[in-house]
Design a protein around this motif. Structure first.
Motif, PDB file in Angstrom:
ATOM      1  N   TYR A  64       0.811  -1.202   0.000  1.00  0.00           N
ATOM      2  CA  TYR A  64       0.000   0.000   0.000  1.00  0.00           C
ATOM      3  C   TYR A  64       0.854   1.265   0.000  1.00  0.00           C
ATOM      4  N   ALA A  65       2.176   1.120   0.096  1.00  0.00           N
ATOM      5  CA  ALA A  65       3.068   2.280   0.060  1.00  0.00           C
ATOM      6  C   ALA A  65       4.455   1.838  -0.385  1.00  0.00           C
ATOM      7  N   ALA A  66       5.161   2.760  -1.023  1.00  0.00           N
ATOM      8  CA  ALA A  66       6.543   2.485  -1.441  1.00  0.00           C
ATOM      9  C   ALA A  66       7.349   3.762  -1.261  1.00  0.00           C
ATOM     10  N   GLY A  67       8.121   3.824  -0.186  1.00  0.00           N
ATOM     11  CA  GLY A  67       8.858   5.037   0.116  1.00  0.00           C
ATOM     12  C   GLY A  67      10.349   4.902  -0.132  1.00  0.00           C
ATOM     13  N   PRO A  68      11.034   6.008  -0.385  1.00  0.00           N
ATOM     14  CA  PRO A  68      12.485   5.999  -0.552  1.00  0.00           C
ATOM     15  C   PRO A  68      13.187   5.870   0.791  1.00  0.00           C
ATOM     16  N   ILE A 128       4.624  14.052   0.206  1.00  0.00           N
ATOM     17  CA  ILE A 128       4.953  13.467  -1.087  1.00  0.00           C
ATOM     18  C   ILE A 128       4.010  12.283  -1.327  1.00  0.00           C
ATOM     19  N   ASP A 129       3.901  11.869  -2.592  1.00  0.00           N
ATOM     20  CA  ASP A 129       3.053  10.734  -2.933  1.00  0.00           C
ATOM     21  C   ASP A 129       3.878   9.454  -2.882  1.00  0.00           C
ATOM     22  N   ILE A 130       3.519   8.538  -1.998  1.00  0.00           N
ATOM     23  CA  ILE A 130       4.246   7.276  -1.898  1.00  0.00           C
ATOM     24  C   ILE A 130       3.369   6.102  -2.334  1.00  0.00           C
ATOM     25  N   SER A 135      -0.995  10.009   1.834  1.00  0.00           N
ATOM     26  CA  SER A 135       0.464  10.112   1.861  1.00  0.00           C
ATOM     27  C   SER A 135       0.900  11.565   1.740  1.00  0.00           C
ATOM     28  N   GLU A 136       0.202  12.336   0.916  1.00  0.00           N
ATOM     29  CA  GLU A 136       0.547  13.755   0.799  1.00  0.00           C
ATOM     30  C   GLU A 136       0.208  14.518   2.077  1.00  0.00           C
ATOM     31  N   LYS A 137      -0.832  14.073   2.765  1.00  0.00           N
ATOM     32  CA  LYS A 137      -1.188  14.691   4.052  1.00  0.00           C
ATOM     33  C   LYS A 137      -0.085  14.473   5.082  1.00  0.00           C
TER      34      LYS A 137
END
Length: 284
Positions: free
Chosen positions: A112-116, A278-280, A272-274
């Motif tokens: 549900y998410a992919a972050g750096p 950024i959009d993850i 994610s932006e909240k």
């Protein structure tokens, strides 16, 4: 003779009905979800002891889509998988990356998410000039380029002490790629390694960049900066997902459907932006 036959048929029908119900799986009315409560802004304990963060909002959204009551509880990170398999709760949403190693014990819905990820260092440190900053590499699809980017870090990291949270993809990454040049110091929580970094007891923290962005918003970290290449794939996994017991295949299907819907209608992007600015949203 006819009576006994009818009884036998009735019993057979009852058995088939029970078997059919079992095959359809458990009727989920309440889903108990564990989170760490100490991984801001993914999940954290806010004012009055209330759990808040990206995953708290998302969990409530997913439960509404699944038409179940959502019960969210805090659980220390180092015991979060054993407590799931012991059936103390039904699912994990705690910034947990999907990895092959974890899939030996549990299953996942999502991601549900992919972050750096990246390194948090003092602005006046030589590490602030770390090569690869602003670049991204995938160990699964760009192995040679990713491993070269990692090799380029080693001269600068030689003799340094790097803080990581124990039992995470970042501790696994540091153990595989960096322990030959740097001391890797493990911490129970991200807050603990952040405090040691601020106190100058370690030289850098390696963690998810979305969590480090929360750290950077704190006044005591105004003189720190996020640096280094973002490495994904390989032992770091495809992204963050919902941890589940292997046998709960029906619950996995429910979560997968709800996650897909939340991605499709932009809810994951909005949340994610909240929380991260950024959009993850994972690429599906």
């Amino acid at each position: 003779m006819k009576i006994s036959t009818m009884v036998g048929v009735s019993l057979l029908g009852a058995a088939l009905a029970v078997g059919g119900a079992a095959a359809q799986g458990k009727k989920w009315e309440t889903v108990k979800i564990a989170t760490e409560g100490a991984y801001e802004p993914w999940n954290f304990t806010g004012a009055g002891g209330k759990l808040e963060g990206f995953e708290i909002d998302l969990a409530n959204d997913l439960c509404a889509r699944m038409k179940v009551k959502c019960e969210i509880v805090a659980q220390d990170w180092d015991g979060i998988i054993p407590a799931l398999t012991a059936k103390k709760y039904d699912a994990i949403m705690a910034g947990m990356s999907i990895t092959d190693e974890r899939k030996k014990t549990i299953d996942f819905a999502g991601p549900y998410a992919a972050g750096p990820n990246g390194f948090l260092v003092p602005k006046d440190s030589p590490l602030a000039k770390m090569p690869g900053t602003g670049q991204a590499f995938n160990l699964s699809t760009q192995q040679a380029a990713a491993e070269k980017a990692i090799a380029d870090l080693k001269p600068l990291l030689k003799g340094k002490t790097i803080g990581v949270q124990t039992s995470t993809i970042h501790s696994n990454f540091a153990d595989k790629y960096l322990k030959d040049v740097a001391e890797i110091r493990e911490y129970k929580t991200t807050e603990q390694h952040d405090l040691d970094l601020a106190a100058g007891r370690i030289d850098a923290v390696l963690a998810d960049a979305t969590a480090l962005s929360g750290t950077l918003r704190k006044p005591e970290f105004k003189d720190f900066v996020l640096v280094g290449p973002s490495i994904t794939g390989g032992l770091l996994g495809p992204g963050v997902g919902t941890g589940l017991r292997k046998e709960d295949t029906d619950l996995k299907a429910m979560f997968n459907d709800a996650i897909a819907a939340a991605i499709a209608d932009g809810t994951v992007k909005k949340l994610s932006e909240k929380w991260f600015k950024i959009d993850i949203t994972p690429v599906t």
